[in-house]
Design an enzyme around this catalytic site. Structure first.
Site, short mmCIF file in Angstrom:
data_model
loop_
_atom_site.label_atom_id
_atom_site.label_comp_id
_atom_site.label_asym_id
_atom_site.label_seq_id
_atom_site.Cartn_x
_atom_site.Cartn_y
_atom_site.Cartn_z
N LYS A 76 42.24 -80.60 87.35
CA LYS A 76 42.67 -79.21 87.26
C LYS A 76 41.99 -78.43 88.37
CE LYS A 76 42.71 -75.16 84.35
NZ LYS A 76 42.57 -74.60 82.99
N LYS A 127 47.12 -80.52 87.48
CA LYS A 127 47.53 -79.13 87.36
C LYS A 127 46.98 -78.32 88.50
CE LYS A 127 46.73 -75.26 84.40
NZ LYS A 127 45.88 -74.71 83.41
#
Ligand code: PBG
Length: 327
Positions: free
Chosen positions: A197, A251
């Site tokens: 992330k 992400k």
């Protein structure tokens, strides 16, 4: 021999030929819908920077979940917007916190028909807006936060989450959560780890969606990944798998397809991708101005994420894409 020797256009000539040789097939089964539920409201509230997405009431959330089920979408992920925030993010683990209430409601009504995932983090619930507990000096305390994550995981599992999805990027979070779940009899609750992330500029609209402002104009660069790095994403993900992650995630999505593709080759668990709020809003905004064909760009991006190897995609386009793709 006539030039050119090889004619690749032969297989592009008709729609049927193109369909016959298409390598990637985006399906309804690839989609997971992120949904926001807000405590203490009577009407759903639109989110201006995420057109078409709303903060739900419990009733509108249930209706949306049933709609997703009717479209055949296999999963949803819940984010809560509490009425009150505090330093430790109490609402995240309170049995009467909004996400827990919503999970009980959804497991009673649609449980078993759609996978119920819960984002596991503190930022929506803390008054300083960080994903963890903050020390007096303002830094985020990794190990103290892990204890809180264990409590949140248990609250979500008890309320009926099939999958908990830690998104705070603390070191050791997957192991801590797995331990907490196993010790309390929730060995069957799965973990989808936000493993790679990044500290992305693409989360802007999401922060409006969950009413989060990071104290003192701060950011998350001391815990989310530096977007200059790729190798680090492999290290993060291998650790998460070793700690017990059942599924991992990259992400944002489109700017990190290289990372996604590298991870798919390195791990033996499903690798998901999160097409985040900014990615959605950019498409919506440009389409509203008539600058791009929003539907075409949506399908192009979601298909590209699948082509790069995603097992499934978290996307604010889930409903729209499912309607287009059919069951
Ligand atoms: C943290 C979390 C964030 C998103 C999902 N989980 C925000 C952040 O890290 O700042 C972003 C999702 C999106 O932009 O769509 N709880």
């Amino acid at each position: 021999m006539a030039f050119p020797a090889r004619r690749l256009r032969r297989l592009r000539r008709t729609p049927a030929l193109r369909r016959l040789v298409a390598e990637t097939d985006l399906r309804v089964d690839d989609l997971v819908a992120p949904l926001f539920v807000r405590e203490g409201i009577d009407e759903p509230r639109p989110i201006s920077s995420l057109p078409g997405v709303a903060q739900h009431t419990l009733d509108s959330l249930e209706a949306e979940a049933k709609h997703l089920v009717s479209l055949g979408v296999p999963g949803l992920i819940l984010f809560g917007v509490p009425e009150r925030k505090d330093a430790v993010g109490s609402g995240a683990s309170d049995p009467d916190g909004i996400v827990q209430v919503a999970l009980r409601r959804l497991s009673d009504t649609v449980g078993g028909e759609i996978v119920l995932m819960a984002d596991l983090c503190l930022d929506e619930y803390t008054d300083h807006g960080h994903c963890g507990l903050v020390r007096p000096g303002g830094t985020v305390d990794n190990d103290a936060t892990l204890e809180r994550y264990g409590e949140v995981a248990l609250a979500q599992a008890r309320a009926g989450a099939d999958v908990v999805a830690p998104s705070g990027m603390m070191d050791g979070q997957v192991g801590a959560i797995r331990g907490a779940l196993d010790d309390d009899g929730f060995a069957e609750t799965a973990i989808l780890a936000y493993s790679a992330k990044y500290a992305s500029g693409l989360y802007g609209p999401f922060r409006e969606a969950v009413d989060v402002t990071i104290a003192g104009g701060g950011d998350r660069r001391s815990y989310q990944q530096d977007w200059r790095n790729g190798t680090e994403a492999v290290a993060e993900t291998l650790l998460d798998v070793a700690e017990g992650a059942d599924m991992v995630m990259v992400k944002p999505a489109v700017t990190y397809l290289d990372v996604l593709s590298a991870l798919v080759r390195r791990v033996e668990v499903p690798v998901a991708a999160y097409h985040v709020s900014g990615e959605y809003s950019m498409i919506r905004a440009a389409a509203e101005r008539g600058w791009i064909d929003g539907e075409a760009v949506m399908l192009e991006q979601l298909t590209a994420i699948k082509r790069a190897g995603a097992a499934f995609i978290l996307t604010y386009f889930a409903t729209e894409a499912a309607e287009l793709l059919g069951g």
